[in-house]
Enzyme design. Structure first.
Site, PDB file in Angstrom:
ATOM      1  N   SER A 299       0.799  -1.217   0.000  1.00  0.00           N
ATOM      2  CA  SER A 299       0.000   0.000   0.000  1.00  0.00           C
ATOM      3  C   SER A 299       0.835   1.272   0.000  1.00  0.00           C
ATOM      4  O   SER A 299       1.624   1.487  -0.897  1.00  0.00           O
ATOM      5  CB  SER A 299      -0.956  -0.047   1.187  1.00  0.00           C
ATOM      6  OG  SER A 299      -1.877   0.988   1.091  1.00  0.00           O
ATOM      7  N   HIS A 300       0.710   2.069   1.052  1.00  0.00           N
ATOM      8  CA  HIS A 300       1.364   3.381   1.097  1.00  0.00           C
ATOM      9  C   HIS A 300       2.825   3.285   1.561  1.00  0.00           C
ATOM     10  O   HIS A 300       3.511   4.293   1.612  1.00  0.00           O
ATOM     11  CB  HIS A 300       0.589   4.290   2.038  1.00  0.00           C
ATOM     12  CG  HIS A 300       0.423   3.681   3.398  1.00  0.00           C
ATOM     13  ND1 HIS A 300      -0.432   2.622   3.619  1.00  0.00           N
ATOM     14  CD2 HIS A 300       1.025   3.932   4.565  1.00  0.00           C
ATOM     15  CE1 HIS A 300      -0.357   2.266   4.879  1.00  0.00           C
ATOM     16  NE2 HIS A 300       0.523   3.031   5.483  1.00  0.00           N
TER      17      HIS A 300
ATOM     18  N   ASP B  10      -2.793   6.281  -3.329  1.00  0.00           N
ATOM     19  CA  ASP B  10      -1.617   5.651  -2.725  1.00  0.00           C
ATOM     20  C   ASP B  10      -1.058   4.522  -3.595  1.00  0.00           C
ATOM     21  O   ASP B  10      -1.497   4.323  -4.736  1.00  0.00           O
ATOM     22  CB  ASP B  10      -1.948   5.135  -1.319  1.00  0.00           C
ATOM     23  CG  ASP B  10      -2.879   3.935  -1.359  1.00  0.00           C
ATOM     24  OD1 ASP B  10      -3.653   3.829  -2.324  1.00  0.00           O
ATOM     25  OD2 ASP B  10      -2.827   3.107  -0.434  1.00  0.00           O
TER      26      ASP B  10
ATOM     27  N   ASP C  23      -1.365   1.303  -3.835  1.00  0.00           N
ATOM     28  CA  ASP C  23      -2.239   0.295  -4.440  1.00  0.00           C
ATOM     29  C   ASP C  23      -3.600   0.846  -4.859  1.00  0.00           C
ATOM     30  O   ASP C  23      -4.493   0.081  -5.213  1.00  0.00           O
ATOM     31  CB  ASP C  23      -2.417  -0.901  -3.496  1.00  0.00           C
ATOM     32  CG  ASP C  23      -3.060  -0.521  -2.179  1.00  0.00           C
ATOM     33  OD1 ASP C  23      -2.905   0.645  -1.760  1.00  0.00           O
ATOM     34  OD2 ASP C  23      -3.715  -1.379  -1.563  1.00  0.00           O
TER      35      ASP C  23
ATOM     36  N   ASP D 197      -6.092   2.408  -3.274  1.00  0.00           N
ATOM     37  CA  ASP D 197      -7.337   2.386  -2.500  1.00  0.00           C
ATOM     38  C   ASP D 197      -7.551   3.646  -1.651  1.00  0.00           C
ATOM     39  O   ASP D 197      -8.638   3.865  -1.145  1.00  0.00           O
ATOM     40  CB  ASP D 197      -7.455   1.101  -1.656  1.00  0.00           C
ATOM     41  CG  ASP D 197      -6.287   0.873  -0.726  1.00  0.00           C
ATOM     42  OD1 ASP D 197      -5.362   1.713  -0.715  1.00  0.00           O
ATOM     43  OD2 ASP D 197      -6.294  -0.144  -0.008  1.00  0.00           O
ATOM     44  N   ARG D 198      -6.521   4.469  -1.511  1.00  0.00           N
ATOM     45  CA  ARG D 198      -6.697   5.698  -0.719  1.00  0.00           C
ATOM     46  C   ARG D 198      -6.884   6.911  -1.610  1.00  0.00           C
ATOM     47  O   ARG D 198      -6.510   6.892  -2.779  1.00  0.00           O
ATOM     48  CB  ARG D 198      -5.461   5.956   0.134  1.00  0.00           C
ATOM     49  CG  ARG D 198      -5.232   4.891   1.147  1.00  0.00           C
ATOM     50  CD  ARG D 198      -4.076   5.273   2.030  1.00  0.00           C
ATOM     51  NE  ARG D 198      -3.906   4.253   3.042  1.00  0.00           N
ATOM     52  CZ  ARG D 198      -3.288   4.424   4.186  1.00  0.00           C
ATOM     53  NH1 ARG D 198      -2.740   5.591   4.465  1.00  0.00           N
ATOM     54  NH2 ARG D 198      -3.197   3.455   5.051  1.00  0.00           N
TER      55      ARG D 198
ATOM     56  N   LYS E  56     -11.638  -0.133  -0.035  1.00  0.00           N
ATOM     57  CA  LYS E  56     -11.711   1.304  -0.230  1.00  0.00           C
ATOM     58  C   LYS E  56     -11.225   1.613  -1.638  1.00  0.00           C
ATOM     59  O   LYS E  56     -10.537   0.808  -2.253  1.00  0.00           O
ATOM     60  CB  LYS E  56     -10.930   2.046   0.838  1.00  0.00           C
ATOM     61  CG  LYS E  56      -9.480   1.619   1.042  1.00  0.00           C
ATOM     62  CD  LYS E  56      -8.964   2.288   2.314  1.00  0.00           C
ATOM     63  CE  LYS E  56      -7.489   2.030   2.558  1.00  0.00           C
ATOM     64  NZ  LYS E  56      -7.248   0.709   3.147  1.00  0.00           N
TER      65      LYS E  56
HETATM   66  C1  VG1 Z   1      -3.520   1.940   8.249  1.00  0.00           C
HETATM   67  C2  VG1 Z   1      -4.723   2.836   8.429  1.00  0.00           C
HETATM   68  C3  VG1 Z   1      -6.009   2.029   8.274  1.00  0.00           C
HETATM   69  C4  VG1 Z   1      -6.005   1.334   6.909  1.00  0.00           C
HETATM   70  C5  VG1 Z   1      -4.752   0.498   6.772  1.00  0.00           C
HETATM   71  C6  VG1 Z   1      -4.625  -0.140   5.412  1.00  0.00           C
HETATM   72  O1  VG1 Z   1      -3.518   0.952   9.252  1.00  0.00           O
HETATM   73  O2  VG1 Z   1      -4.694   3.486   9.668  1.00  0.00           O
HETATM   74  O3  VG1 Z   1      -7.103   2.896   8.411  1.00  0.00           O
HETATM   75  O4  VG1 Z   1      -7.134   0.514   6.776  1.00  0.00           O
HETATM   76  O5  VG1 Z   1      -3.590   1.309   6.974  1.00  0.00           O
HETATM   77  O6  VG1 Z   1      -4.674   0.807   4.404  1.00  0.00           O
HETATM   78  P1  VG1 Z   1      -2.637   1.069  10.592  1.00  0.00           P
HETATM   79  O7  VG1 Z   1      -2.848  -0.220  11.324  1.00  0.00           O
HETATM   80  O8  VG1 Z   1      -1.221   1.317  10.172  1.00  0.00           O
HETATM   81  O9  VG1 Z   1      -3.174   2.258  11.339  1.00  0.00           O
HETATM   82  V1  VG1 Z   1      -3.799   0.562   3.003  1.00  0.00           V
HETATM   83  O10 VG1 Z   1      -4.162   1.774   1.955  1.00  0.00           O
HETATM   84  O11 VG1 Z   1      -2.335   0.332   3.651  1.00  0.00           O
HETATM   85  O12 VG1 Z   1      -4.312  -1.015   2.437  1.00  0.00           O
HETATM   86 CO    CO Z   2      -3.592   1.301   0.113  1.00  0.00          CO
END
Ligand code: VG1
Ligand code: CO
Length: 544
Positions: free
Chosen positions: A114-115, A278, A280, A282-283, A377
């Site tokens: 992801s990010h 981001d 992948d 989804d954000r 998302k």
């Molecule tokens: C973070 C965010 C959470 C989100 C998750 C995955 O998790 O706070 O809201 O669902 O990333 O998003 P954490 O446990 O680090 O707070 V993504 O775009 O990484 O799939």
């Molecule tokens: Co993501």
């Protein structure tokens, strides 16, 4: 017929999926049998029935293609009949969810951290999504972890790599492989939900946007949707070619990491609308000219305006937000007289509610918004939703947000992240706060008085499963909140997240900067947590 090999292996102790799949440094995934162990643990947990189809793709980061070749051979050795894989190994997380649902497959594997930054020194990740298109629920991720602790062998087909750089059909033994256009199904779904004519009209009328794909997976999606289908000018998208190291950037769409876009939207002759996505896809981050929309407000505003969008014209069944997300959407739900659910962090908790038809929109403060059109998302979906609302209301982003605040009041909101804290110190902070729970209720701090505190626990109203320890909440008598939580996606030390929210109905104060408006609450959070004494940190690493 290529041989199926059974390879002996030993368990790794650290394959516990976090908030969203298993995330580790690329070097960790490159250890002998590391990826294979986890993939076999997935297959052994879900036991795909004969004839099953798997969806496979990722965000294009370093190690994506190598991992896909391994997983294809393992899928063939584990009895899958067919795999749908994105061309060049690409599938954004929302597109993967869309493909799983549209083609009614048994589920999918998405390769993404992801990010988190990518590249040889960066992170890699893998997550399993179930047949509803959503992240595997905890019951499955727990079982994958348990299996990984006991694994002694995995199966893989002894066959050459597949050419993934063109669409078409291939096979591995008896397993069929369809290399699909990663964008088409998703773009069609978007076109079915939003008024593309109205958005096209907006662009024709001179409305200018800038979408920053941050060198990550959404580039090809943005090009197809904004440039090809909506006929926006070429300069409407930036950083739109996915790179394995994301151009050495941090593909996290927020005010800190998407600063190039933020500068453009705050600069001279700024476009009317800005957005970023981001790693992948989804954000989303939504910006107006010289204006930032918090994700919590965005969810509330989309909810309040949903019936302007063709796909939601009939109204919403309900909404859901993660616990740390501001309660702005709760106020809208009350006005619309629809149910509003509060879930733990992570998209996996929304799936049951959507499958049961109890919610239509949902969102998280971490720049995640989505709806029941898929089970993830969805960054570009949120951008299109905003553009559709703007085309319909013919107002600027800032006007829409300010009118929303004037009507519902403003839930002033911010999140402060303290990244890479030593594990012990972070645990110490959490234990200390928990230990204070008995003393806090009734106590005053400046103008705030603690009403209640707890460790958030959630019982899923659909399947009755309970998830404990989801974040420490301090609720104040005026409705303000401070939440402390440890991240479940980081790969270095611990990340402490402090979520701050204060409600302000007074229009004359709606122009205030959030940090200014939350200043007192920020001080209280640091005081109660003994943050500086325990971690040595004087300021957060990232403020969103
Ligand atoms: C973070 C965010 C959470 C989100 C998750 C995955 O998790 O706070 O809201 O669902 O990333 O998003 P954490 O446990 O680090 O707070 V993504 O775009 O990484 O799939
Ligand atoms: Co993501």
């Amino acid at each position: 017929m290529p041989a199926i090999l059974t390879i002996a292996t030993q368990p790794y102790p650290d394959q516990k999926p976090g908030t969203s799949g298993l995330r580790k440094r690329v070097a960790v995934f490159r250890q002998p049998h590391y990826l294979e162990n986890f993939v076999q643990s997935i297959f052994d947990s879900i036991l795909p029935p004969a004839g099953s189809t798997l969806v496979l793709g990722g965000d294009g980061r370093h190690y994506n293609l190598e991992a896909i070749q391994i997983i294809l051979k393992m899928a063939a050795a584990n009895g899958y009949a067919r795999v749908l894989v994105g061309k060049d190994g690409i599938l954004s997380t929302p597109a993967a969810s869309c493909v799983i649902r549209k083609h009614a497959t048994f589920g999918g594997i998405i390769l993404s951290a992801s990010h988190n930054p990518g590249g040889p020194e960066g992170d890699f990740g893998i997550k399993y999504n179930a047949a509803n298109g959503g992240p595997a629920p905890e019951r499955i991720t727990d079982s994958i972890y348990e299996t990984s602790l006991k694994i002694s062998q995995y199966r893989v087909m002894d066959a050459p790599d597949i050419d993934l750089h063109r669409t078409g059909e291939a096979s591995l033994g008896e397993m069929k492989i369809s290399i699909i256009d990663p964008v088409a199904d998703y773009a069609d779904l978007m076109e079915s939900l939003f008024d593309f004519d109205a958005i096209r009209g907006l662009f024709k009328g001179g409305f200018r946007i800038k979408f920053d794909a941050m060198h990550a997976v959404t580039g090809p999606y943005a090009r197809e949707i904004f440039i090809n289908r909506l006929q926006a000018p070429e300069d409407s998208i930036m950083n739109a070619v996915p790179l394995p190291d994301f151009g050495k950037g941090h593909p996290d769409p927020n005010l800190t990491y998407a600063h190039d876009l933020v500068d453009i939207l705050h600069g001279e002759n700024a476009p009317d609308f800005g957005a970023a996505s981001d790693g992948d896809g989804d954000r989303n981050m939504i910006l107006g000219r010289h204006f930032f929309v918090t994700p919590s407000d965005s969810l509330a505003i989309l909810t309040a305006n949903a019936t302007l969008v063709p796909g939601y014209r009939e109204g919403l069944k309900g909404v859901a937000r993660s616990m740390p997300t501001s309660s702005a959407v709760d106020r809208v739900a009350r006005t619309l007289d629809i149910p509003c659910f509060e879930t733990p962090t992570g998209w996996k908790f929304f799936g049951n509610l959507m499958d049961a038809g109890r919610v239509t929109l949902c969102g998280e403060e971490s720049f995640g918004t989505g709806s029941s059109h898929i089970r993830e998302k969805d960054g570009l979906w949120a951008v299109l939703f905003w553009l559709n609302v703007i085309a319909s209301r013919k107002q600027s982003v800032e006007e829409i947000v300010r009118q929303h605040w004037a009507r519902f009041g403003r839930n002033v909101y911010s999140r402060h992240d303290y990244e890479a804290i030593p594990d012990d110190a972070a645990k110490g902070v959490m234990e200390h706060i928990r230990a204070e729970f008995g003393n806090l209720p009734g106590k005053s701090f400046g103008s705030y008085k603690v009403e209640h505190c707890d460790d958030f626990s959630y019982t899923d109203p659909v399947d009755g499963s309970t998830s404990k320890g989801q974040g420490l909440r301090l609720l104040f008598t005026d409705g303000s909140r401070i939440v402390f939580r440890l991240s479940g996606t980081g790969t270095e030390g611990a990340t402490l997240r402090i979520y701050l929210e204060a409600y302000d109905p007074e229009i004359s104060r709606h122009g205030l900067d959030a940090q200014e408006a939350l200043c007192e609450l920020i001080g209280i959070a640091r005081q109660i947590s003994q943050l500086e004494a325990r971690t040595g940190r004087k300021a957060p690493t990232v403020i969103t």
